[in-house]
Design a protein around this motif. Structure first.
Motif, PDB file in Angstrom:
ATOM      1  N   ARG A   1      12.087   0.741   2.075  1.00 26.75           N
ATOM      2  CA  ARG A   1      10.873   0.075   2.580  1.00 26.75           C
ATOM      3  C   ARG A   1      11.069  -1.441   2.663  1.00 26.75           C
ATOM      4  O   ARG A   1      10.640  -2.079   3.626  1.00 26.75           O
ATOM      5  CB  ARG A   1       9.679   0.402   1.684  1.00 26.75           C
ATOM      6  N   PHE A   2      11.703  -2.030   1.648  1.00 26.59           N
ATOM      7  CA  PHE A   2      11.935  -3.471   1.631  1.00 26.59           C
ATOM      8  C   PHE A   2      12.856  -3.874   2.788  1.00 26.59           C
ATOM      9  O   PHE A   2      12.607  -4.870   3.473  1.00 26.59           O
ATOM     10  CB  PHE A   2      12.519  -3.901   0.285  1.00 26.59           C
ATOM     11  N   SER A   3      13.896  -3.098   3.031  1.00 18.94           N
ATOM     12  CA  SER A   3      14.810  -3.375   4.135  1.00 18.94           C
ATOM     13  C   SER A   3      14.075  -3.316   5.477  1.00 18.94           C
ATOM     14  O   SER A   3      14.291  -4.160   6.352  1.00 18.94           O
ATOM     15  CB  SER A   3      15.973  -2.380   4.118  1.00 18.94           C
TER      16      SER A   3
ATOM     17  N   ILE B   1       0.844  -1.198   0.000  1.00 19.99           N
ATOM     18  CA  ILE B   1       0.000   0.000   0.000  1.00 19.99           C
ATOM     19  C   ILE B   1       0.881   1.251   0.000  1.00 19.99           C
ATOM     20  O   ILE B   1       0.647   2.188  -0.766  1.00 19.99           O
ATOM     21  CB  ILE B   1      -0.956  -0.010   1.208  1.00 19.99           C
ATOM     22  N   ASN B   2       1.909   1.263   0.858  1.00 20.75           N
ATOM     23  CA  ASN B   2       2.823   2.409   0.912  1.00 20.75           C
ATOM     24  C   ASN B   2       3.582   2.576  -0.396  1.00 20.75           C
ATOM     25  O   ASN B   2       3.769   3.686  -0.886  1.00 20.75           O
ATOM     26  CB  ASN B   2       3.799   2.256   2.071  1.00 20.75           C
TER      27      ASN B   2
ATOM     28  N   GLY C   1       6.054   7.262   6.306  1.00 23.55           N
ATOM     29  CA  GLY C   1       4.636   7.251   5.971  1.00 23.55           C
ATOM     30  C   GLY C   1       4.434   7.028   4.482  1.00 23.55           C
ATOM     31  O   GLY C   1       5.390   6.878   3.720  1.00 23.55           O
ATOM     32  N   LYS C   2       3.168   7.008   4.062  1.00 20.09           N
ATOM     33  CA  LYS C   2       2.844   6.816   2.645  1.00 20.09           C
ATOM     34  C   LYS C   2       3.242   8.034   1.829  1.00 20.09           C
ATOM     35  O   LYS C   2       3.244   9.152   2.321  1.00 20.09           O
ATOM     36  CB  LYS C   2       1.338   6.588   2.459  1.00 20.09           C
ATOM     37  N   GLY C   3       3.555   7.793   0.568  1.00 20.47           N
ATOM     38  CA  GLY C   3       3.786   8.886  -0.365  1.00 20.47           C
ATOM     39  C   GLY C   3       5.074   9.646  -0.166  1.00 20.47           C
ATOM     40  O   GLY C   3       5.159  10.820  -0.518  1.00 20.47           O
ATOM     41  N   VAL C   4       6.093   8.996   0.387  1.00 24.30           N
ATOM     42  CA  VAL C   4       7.385   9.660   0.552  1.00 24.30           C
ATOM     43  C   VAL C   4       8.060   9.771  -0.807  1.00 24.30           C
ATOM     44  O   VAL C   4       8.092   8.822  -1.579  1.00 24.30           O
ATOM     45  CB  VAL C   4       8.289   8.895   1.549  1.00 24.30           C
TER      46      VAL C   4
ATOM     47  N   ILE D   1       8.861   9.807   9.742  1.00 21.35           N
ATOM     48  CA  ILE D   1       8.503  10.686   8.631  1.00 21.35           C
ATOM     49  C   ILE D   1       7.040  10.462   8.289  1.00 21.35           C
ATOM     50  O   ILE D   1       6.614   9.323   8.079  1.00 21.35           O
ATOM     51  CB  ILE D   1       9.401  10.407   7.409  1.00 21.35           C
ATOM     52  N   GLY D   2       6.270  11.538   8.219  1.00 21.62           N
ATOM     53  CA  GLY D   2       4.841  11.457   7.938  1.00 21.62           C
ATOM     54  C   GLY D   2       4.536  11.144   6.476  1.00 21.62           C
ATOM     55  O   GLY D   2       5.408  10.729   5.716  1.00 21.62           O
ATOM     56  N   GLU D   3       3.305  11.379   6.096  1.00 18.05           N
ATOM     57  CA  GLU D   3       2.833  11.073   4.743  1.00 18.05           C
ATOM     58  C   GLU D   3       3.095  12.249   3.799  1.00 18.05           C
ATOM     59  O   GLU D   3       3.087  13.401   4.203  1.00 18.05           O
ATOM     60  CB  GLU D   3       1.341  10.751   4.768  1.00 18.05           C
ATOM     61  N   ASN D   4       3.316  11.891   2.527  1.00 17.67           N
ATOM     62  CA  ASN D   4       3.484  12.875   1.447  1.00 17.67           C
ATOM     63  C   ASN D   4       4.601  13.876   1.738  1.00 17.67           C
ATOM     64  O   ASN D   4       4.439  15.080   1.544  1.00 17.67           O
ATOM     65  CB  ASN D   4       2.173  13.600   1.161  1.00 17.67           C
ATOM     66  N   VAL D   5       5.721  13.364   2.203  1.00 12.06           N
ATOM     67  CA  VAL D   5       6.888  14.196   2.497  1.00 12.06           C
ATOM     68  C   VAL D   5       7.839  14.152   1.317  1.00 12.06           C
ATOM     69  O   VAL D   5       8.082  13.094   0.745  1.00 12.06           O
ATOM     70  CB  VAL D   5       7.594  13.714   3.785  1.00 12.06           C
TER      71      VAL D   5
END
Length: 178
Positions: free
Chosen positions: A40-42, A6-7, A78-81, A97-101
């Protein structure tokens, strides 16, 4: 594992928009997307019992070699980095770290004091932009919708909806939403 995909889909959408052609282009050729994928995979591999820690450490090493960035798999994204021009980026192990950064090259998010074992690292809100060369150090909170200017050194909390710049960074202006 579901949140991983999803991320990742959210990261892909941020970099490519809704165009199918652009999505393929980003998947195949985008250095920035590949960096976020490996981070993200790590982080996901780290959760696996027994060999997870070793494999994650190995992937962290590959990230340093291939992308010239030192990003801990323990950091929370977060999502959308969107990491733009993914070189020379340092993100510590306890950074959130939040979303959409959006993070540009040369950014450091980490400890301010290296003479202590106490880990004090930044918390980045949602919809934040951290420009080229900025350093955010210590247990600093960056508020939602804020912008950190190029080559700034942030040592204090940044309220939401503000632009900060300079050494040390200070408020430059408010961000008005229309």
């Amino acid at each position: 594992m579901r949140s991983f995909f999803i991320n990742l889909l959210s990261d892909l959408k941020v970099q490519s928009g809704n165009s199918f052609f652009n999505k393929i282009k980003v998947l195949v050729f985008s250095h920035s997307f590949h960096l976020v994928f490996f981070v993200r995979f790590s982080s996901e591999i780290r959760k696996v019992k027994f060999l997870g820690s070793f494999l994650s450490t190995f992937l962290d090493y590959l990230i340093r070699v291939i992308f010239s960035s030192d990003i801990s798999s323990r950091a929370v994204f977060g999502k959308g980095v969107n990491i733009m021009h993914g070189h020379d980026i340092v993100i510590g192990s306890h950074v959130v770290i939040g979303e959409n950064v959006k993070i540009f090259n040369g950014v450091t998010l980490g400890n301010k004091n290296t003479n202590t074992i106490i880990v004090e690292q930044p918390l980045i809100g949602n919809n934040v932009t951290i420009c080229t060369g900025a350093k955010v150090l210590g247990s600093v909170r960056i508020g939602d919708n804020s912008v950190i200017g190029a080559n700034s050194v942030v040592l204090k909390d940044v309220p939401k909806n503000e632009v900060w710049a300079g050494i040390p960074a200070k408020k430059i202006k408010d961000i008005d939403f229309v």
